[in-house]
Design an enzyme around this catalytic site. Structure first.
Site, short mmCIF file in Angstrom:
data_model
loop_
_atom_site.label_atom_id
_atom_site.label_comp_id
_atom_site.label_asym_id
_atom_site.label_seq_id
_atom_site.Cartn_x
_atom_site.Cartn_y
_atom_site.Cartn_z
N HIS A 153 0.83 -1.22 0.00
CA HIS A 153 0.00 0.00 0.00
C HIS A 153 0.86 1.26 0.00
CE1 HIS A 153 -3.28 -2.73 1.14
NE2 HIS A 153 -4.09 -1.78 0.73
N LYS A 157 -0.89 4.86 4.82
CA LYS A 157 -1.82 3.93 5.46
C LYS A 157 -1.51 3.78 6.94
CE LYS A 157 -4.08 -0.51 4.77
NZ LYS A 157 -5.39 0.11 5.08
N1 LIG Z 1 -12.83 -0.84 1.96
C1 LIG Z 1 -12.16 -0.36 0.92
O1 LIG Z 1 -12.36 -0.77 -0.24
C2 LIG Z 1 -11.13 0.69 1.17
C3 LIG Z 1 -10.87 1.07 2.44
N2 LIG Z 1 -9.98 2.03 2.70
C4 LIG Z 1 -9.88 2.44 4.09
O2 LIG Z 1 -10.58 3.66 4.23
C5 LIG Z 1 -9.99 4.45 5.26
C6 LIG Z 1 -9.68 5.83 4.73
O3 LIG Z 1 -8.67 5.75 3.76
P1 LIG Z 1 -8.13 7.04 3.00
O4 LIG Z 1 -9.26 7.78 2.40
O5 LIG Z 1 -7.02 6.58 2.15
O6 LIG Z 1 -7.53 7.87 4.24
P2 LIG Z 1 -7.37 9.44 4.41
O7 LIG Z 1 -6.36 9.64 5.49
O8 LIG Z 1 -7.12 10.08 3.09
O9 LIG Z 1 -8.80 9.93 4.93
C7 LIG Z 1 -9.30 9.77 6.22
C8 LIG Z 1 -10.16 10.97 6.51
O10 LIG Z 1 -10.89 10.75 7.71
C9 LIG Z 1 -11.01 12.01 8.36
N3 LIG Z 1 -11.41 11.88 9.76
C10 LIG Z 1 -10.65 11.72 10.87
N4 LIG Z 1 -11.42 11.65 11.96
C11 LIG Z 1 -12.70 11.77 11.54
C12 LIG Z 1 -13.96 11.79 12.20
N5 LIG Z 1 -14.06 11.69 13.52
N6 LIG Z 1 -15.09 11.96 11.44
C13 LIG Z 1 -15.01 12.10 10.11
N7 LIG Z 1 -13.83 12.10 9.43
C14 LIG Z 1 -12.71 11.92 10.13
C15 LIG Z 1 -9.62 12.61 8.18
O11 LIG Z 1 -9.69 13.99 8.40
P3 LIG Z 1 -8.43 14.81 8.98
O12 LIG Z 1 -7.30 14.51 8.05
O13 LIG Z 1 -8.92 16.21 8.94
O14 LIG Z 1 -8.18 14.28 10.36
C16 LIG Z 1 -9.33 12.25 6.73
O15 LIG Z 1 -9.79 13.26 5.86
C17 LIG Z 1 -8.77 3.65 5.75
O16 LIG Z 1 -9.12 2.92 6.90
C18 LIG Z 1 -8.49 2.70 4.60
O17 LIG Z 1 -7.85 1.52 5.01
C19 LIG Z 1 -9.29 2.66 1.71
C20 LIG Z 1 -9.47 2.29 0.41
C21 LIG Z 1 -10.41 1.27 0.03
O1 LIG Z 2 -5.77 2.09 2.96
C1 LIG Z 2 -6.03 1.76 1.78
O2 LIG Z 2 -5.67 2.43 0.81
C2 LIG Z 2 -6.80 0.54 1.56
N1 LIG Z 2 -7.33 -0.06 2.59
C3 LIG Z 2 -8.12 -1.23 2.56
C4 LIG Z 2 -7.44 -2.33 3.34
O3 LIG Z 2 -6.90 -2.07 4.43
O4 LIG Z 2 -7.46 -3.47 2.89
C5 LIG Z 2 -8.57 -1.61 1.19
C6 LIG Z 2 -7.58 -1.36 0.11
O5 LIG Z 2 -6.57 -2.29 0.24
C7 LIG Z 2 -7.05 0.06 0.17
#
Ligand SMILES: NC(=O)C1=CN([C@@H]2O[C@H](COP(=O)(O)OP(=O)(O)OC[C@H]3O[C@@H](n4cnc5c(N)ncnc54)[C@H](OP(=O)(O)O)[C@@H]3O)[C@@H](O)[C@H]2O)C=CC1
Ligand SMILES: O=C(O)C1=N[C@H](C(=O)O)C[C@H](O)C1
EC number: 1.17.1.8
Length: 263
Positions: A153, A157
């Site tokens: 990744h 992350k």
């Molecule tokens: N299931 C799937 O297919 C996928 C899952 N993921 C998962 O999704 C999650 C997010 O990933 P990603 O977008 O890359 O991460 P980012 O760090 O880009 O985004 C996370 C966001 O959450 C915000 N945040 C923090 N605390 C809160 C809160 N209390 N309420 C609302 N928002 C909040 C942060 O804001 P701030 O920076 O202002 O604190 C930030 O903007 C991870 O856990 C990742 O593993 C990612 C890709 C695919």
């Molecule tokens: O953090 C990410 O980017 C992603 N998180 C998810 C995971 O923890 O498996 C899904 C995907 O791999 C992207």
């Protein structure tokens, strides 16, 4: 119309999901949430200048202000459990992509959803190809019990191993059970060299700039090997699954763990 809130909308996934909801027929974006946002409406952001949707800083104000059917969550591991619990308590169906949930937390949320008779989804990976990779791996493990998972990744992350790697290991374990791999007397000269251990299965986490989300499930047997690999090159790869989840949870009466339950 399905009324949807996106939590974590300023993040990489939250922003992609917000645009998907805005553009998807049958979905209505009723609010977005970020605790640090200074703006109060999406139309204050250049790329959403024609979108009149309130921005909230806390979840309590969301439910006081807008009627919501579905709560999309792409936040951070430390807040996603509370958000999901809160959504269910408020009668809102969660569609959660945030990773880092423990098995106990998932079970608690499933129980709560059953009490509320409310649909929901926690999907460690919304990409259809990733779901197939997990299913193919579980099938292969029946014949190839020696397996190691290498997930790769981007370097922003927070959690390791990835939610996808954990789910893959769980699905393989359900198929093959406990299995001793490698040399029984192996020693790590540097701690961690052999990776994380899930019931004898090794999981290796790579974090590098330039990567998005990739996983290789590598099987070895007598004189042969099998590698099953999935690559997400773009976060758009997750959106078909998120949209499907938002539609399907409307008809469910409990929360399910894994997109494969809806395919
Ligand atoms: N299931 C799937 O297919 C996928 C899952 N993921 C998962 O999704 C999650 C997010 O990933 P990603 O977008 O890359 O991460 P980012 O760090 O880009 O985004 C996370 C966001 O959450 C915000 N945040 C923090 N605390 C809160 C809160 N209390 N309420 C609302 N928002 C909040 C942060 O804001 P701030 O920076 O202002 O604190 C930030 O903007 C991870 O856990 C990742 O593993 C990612 C890709 C695919
Ligand atoms: O953090 C990410 O980017 C992603 N998180 C998810 C995971 O923890 O498996 C899904 C995907 O791999 C992207």
């Amino acid at each position: 119309m399905i009324k949807i809130v996106v939590a974590g909308f300023k993040g990489k996934m939250g922003m992609t999901a917000t645009k998907m909801v805005r553009d998807h027929e049958g979905f209505e974006l009723v609010g977005v949430l970020d605790p640090h946002a200074k703006e109060t409406n999406l139309n204050e952001l250049a790329e959403f200048s024609t979108v009149d949707v309130p921005i909230f800083n806390d979840k309590e104000t969301v439910v006081k202000t807008v009627k919501t059917d579905v709560w999309i969550d792409f936040t951070i591991p430390s807040v996603a459990y509370e958000n999901t619990r809160f959504a269910l308590e408020q009668g809102i169906r969660p569609v959660v992509g945030t990773t880092g949930f423990s098995e106990t937390e998932v079970n608690e949320l499933v129980n709560l959803s059953q009490k509320q008779a409310l649909g929901g989804l926690i999907a460690p990976n919304f990409a259809i190809g990733a779901v197939l990779m997990m299913q193919f791996s579980a099938k292969a493990a029946k014949y190839f019990p020696d397996v190691e998972i290498i997930e790769m990744h981007h370097d922003n992350k927070l959690d390791a191993p990835s939610g996808t790697a954990i789910k893959t290991a769980e699905m393989i374990y359900a198929e093959r059970g406990e299995h001793q791999q490698g040399h029984p007397d192996e020693k790590e000269s540097i701690p961690g060299a052999r990776g994380a251990d899930y019931h004898g299965m090794k999981i290796h986490s790579v974090r590098l700039p330039g990567l998005v989300a990739h996983q290789q499930v590598q099987f070895g047997s007598t004189g042969e090997g099998l590698t099953i690999r999935h690559d997400s090159y773009d976060r758009a790869s997750f959106m078909t699954g998120v949209a499907l989840g938002c539609e399907k949870v409307m008809d469910l009466k409990e929360l399910v763990y894994g997109l494969e339950n809806l395919l």
